[in-house]
Design a protein around this motif. Structure first.
Motif, PDB file in Angstrom:
ATOM      1  N   MET A 345     -42.394 -10.290  41.779  1.00 13.99           N
ATOM      2  CA  MET A 345     -42.197  -8.882  41.442  1.00 13.99           C
ATOM      3  C   MET A 345     -41.436  -8.287  42.636  1.00 13.99           C
ATOM      4  O   MET A 345     -41.172  -8.991  43.601  1.00 13.99           O
ATOM      5  N   TYR A 352     -51.085 -17.551  38.552  1.00 15.54           N
ATOM      6  CA  TYR A 352     -52.199 -17.376  37.623  1.00 15.54           C
ATOM      7  C   TYR A 352     -52.649 -18.736  37.124  1.00 15.54           C
ATOM      8  O   TYR A 352     -51.821 -19.604  36.833  1.00 15.54           O
ATOM      9  N   ASP A 440     -51.805  -7.019  33.624  1.00 17.27           N
ATOM     10  CA  ASP A 440     -50.412  -6.619  33.859  1.00 17.27           C
ATOM     11  C   ASP A 440     -50.319  -5.234  34.485  1.00 17.27           C
ATOM     12  O   ASP A 440     -49.540  -5.010  35.409  1.00 17.27           O
ATOM     13  N   ASN A 441     -51.133  -4.321  33.961  1.00 18.60           N
ATOM     14  CA  ASN A 441     -51.125  -2.962  34.531  1.00 18.60           C
ATOM     15  C   ASN A 441     -51.563  -2.993  35.988  1.00 18.60           C
ATOM     16  O   ASN A 441     -51.029  -2.286  36.834  1.00 18.60           O
ATOM     17  N   LEU A 443     -51.307  -5.518  38.114  1.00 22.21           N
ATOM     18  CA  LEU A 443     -50.244  -6.081  38.960  1.00 22.21           C
ATOM     19  C   LEU A 443     -49.156  -5.036  39.238  1.00 22.21           C
ATOM     20  O   LEU A 443     -48.654  -4.930  40.360  1.00 22.21           O
ATOM     21  N   ASN A 444     -48.809  -4.269  38.207  1.00 26.35           N
ATOM     22  CA  ASN A 444     -47.795  -3.228  38.409  1.00 26.35           C
ATOM     23  C   ASN A 444     -48.262  -2.184  39.409  1.00 26.35           C
ATOM     24  O   ASN A 444     -47.495  -1.739  40.260  1.00 26.35           O
TER      25      ASN A 444
END
Ligand code: C5P
Ligand code: C5P
Ligand code: C5P
Ligand code: ZN
Length: 457
Positions: A345, A352, A440-441, A443-444
């Motif tokens: 990112m 993972y 996902d949220n 990680l963002n």
């Protein structure tokens, strides 16, 4: 300045010694709760040894993680003194509700909760001392028992065991600093600790040389660490047979090996901290910490505790077998991370896995992956492992990134809270649990928070 901070920390720790003495005199069984890694196990060992020497009794439980439910359950137990070591600081709000007296001997990041009068909170961060570098959980525990017994600073013989914890938490960095240094001085002064210069490769008289190289994670050596074939190839290239043990090499061969290894990483030759009178496999304090780590990561904490408590008869063989198994797991993990790489990112990278073996070594292979230059060192790495409906996160970064403003402990604490999870730890190494569906949220958010920390530095 450091001295003043250390002085305040030592005063607080001395209060802990007084409190323990009082409960031993009253014949109370002391309840010890500690963490399952090398630091936590040596912390429990330091405290248990000290209490035993003073004729006291204790009951120990080792946990992989202190959950709020655990703290609530413990609060119902009928003990007069609880000692939380290498954990507890994050749960001060709940521990404030205990009816009994409590000592927290921790080194994880603290929030601004004040402790109530029945609690003695020994944590370097409270005194402006960096608990990720300058004092481990075993170190906080050691300071808390240092003054136990007749006379001043009676427990200096336990200083080496406290340093085992510091090695376990990777606080040795070309030497010890801060409060750890004081513990080193204690050990030298007592006379059971010795420091000498040598090659820092592991299991020198137990394993064939190529394995000793591949199993040496600290310092990491690019191309050798975690890489059995790479290690064999390297030895063949420099003309040393790979199947021989280091201790069986000729002196000239040792010199050649030393020169070649130093070219890869100069830190490979450096200070070895040892207790010459110890059992040979535990003599080197750093290797002692790896053995405890292997016990902890394989859920054999009783074994680790026995070793730290000095009951070695059968425990040591069993622990060495576990270490073999754990090293195989680490090698598998390193191969995996090399093969798969990390997902990039903008400001972080992550891996993972749902694999059972990988899950138990993810944190370790993340730090070692960066150090061995398998992973990029200019982004923090998060390793994510599925645990039922949650994902367990291990974050690792470097001193350089911390200079640039990154504090993983704060990021993982704050970001996991936003998704109903929990997390924290140290600036350089931290962890969290978050709901899987929010991965996902999460990680963002972590990516954004790291960006924010760097931009506002
Ligand atoms: O829970 P605890 O504080 O014992 O865990 C600390 C973790 O931080 C350990 O896994 C240790 O190896 C890691 N660490 C690291 N690099 C550092 C300091 C600590 O990976 N420089
Ligand atoms: O998970 P953590 O951040 O602790 O990963 C670093 C760990 O690697 C150290 O705590 C140490 O116990 C472990 N290690 C090991 N064997 C080695 C070198 C390091 O288990 N030979
Ligand atoms: O699990 P791991 O070795 O990655 O933990 C790194 C650090 O983060 C440790 O100091 C651990 O105590 C802390 N941690 C935490 N909350 C979690 C998981 C880990 O505070 N849920
Ligand atoms: Zn610790």
């Amino acid at each position: 300045m450091t001295h003043k901070k250390q002085h305040s920390l030592l005063n607080k720790a001395n209060e802990a010694s007084d409190m323990i003495s009082k409960h031993i005199k009253d014949d109370h069984v002391i309840r010890i709760i500690s963490h399952n890694d090398a630091d936590g196990l040596s912390a429990a060992g330091v405290i248990a040894n000290a209490i035993k020497e003073e004729g006291g009794q204790f009951h120990t439980t080792i946990l992989s993680r202190l959950k709020p439910e655990d703290v609530k359950e413990l609060s119902k137990e009928k003990y007069n003194l609880f000692i939380f070591s290498d954990m507890g600081s994050a749960h001060l709000k709940l521990i404030n509700k205990f009816k009994s007296e409590v000592i927290i001997a921790d080194h994880h990041q603290v929030d601004d909760t004040e402790s109530e009068d029945h609690i003695i909170h020994v944590n370097p961060h409270i005194y402006g001392i960096d608990g990720s570098k300058e004092l481990s959980g075993a170190g906080s525990s050691y300071l808390s028992i240092r003054n136990l017994g007749d006379g001043e600073n009676n427990k200096k013989h336990l200083a080496p065991l406290a340093l085992v914890g510091a090695f376990g938490d990777m606080q040795f960095n070309d030497g010890f600093i801060g409060a750890n240094e004081l513990i080193v001085e204690d050990g030298i002064e007592f006379g059971n600790l010795e420091i000498h210069q040598d090659l820092k490769i592991v299991s020198k008289n137990q394993e064939p040389l190529y394995k000793s190289l591949a199993y040496t994670l600290n310092p990491a050596m690019p191309g050798l660490t975690g890489d059995l074939e790479g290690s064999m190839g390297f030895l063949e290239k420099i003309g040393i047979s790979y199947g021989i043990k280091f201790t069986d090499l000729e002196d000239e061969e040792k010199d050649v090996l030393k020169d070649e290894l130093i070219k890869l990483n100069p830190d490979i030759f450096g200070s070895i901290y040892s207790v010459p009178k110890e059992n040979p496999v535990l003599r080197n304090l750093e290797e002692y910490s790896y053995i405890l780590d292997a016990c902890g990561k394989n859920k054999k904490t009783g074994l680790g505790l026995s070793i730290a408590f000095g009951e070695r008869a059968e425990a040591l063989d069993a622990a060495l077998n576990l270490q073999k198994k754990y090293r195989d797991q680490l090698i598998k993990g390193m191969e995996w991370i090399k093969r798969e790489g990390a997902v990039q990112m903008d400001f972080i990278q992550y891996v993972y896995s749902e694999d059972k073996v990988l899950k138990s070594v993810m944190g370790t292979i993340s730090s070692v992956g960066i150090a061995a230059e398998i992973l990029d060192s200019d982004k923090p790495i998060l390793s994510m492992a599925r645990m039922h409906n949650d994902v367990k996160v291990s974050g690792r970064t470097t001193r350089d990134m911390i200079e640039k403003g990154v504090d993983l402990g704060k990021v993982l604490h704050d970001s996991s809270l936003s998704f109903g999870g929990q997390g924290g730890g140290h600036d350089i190494a931290a962890g969290a649990m978050v709901p899987y569906k929010e991965m996902d949220n999460f990680l963002n958010l972590v990516n954004d928070m790291v960006e924010h920390q760097i931009e506002n530095n």
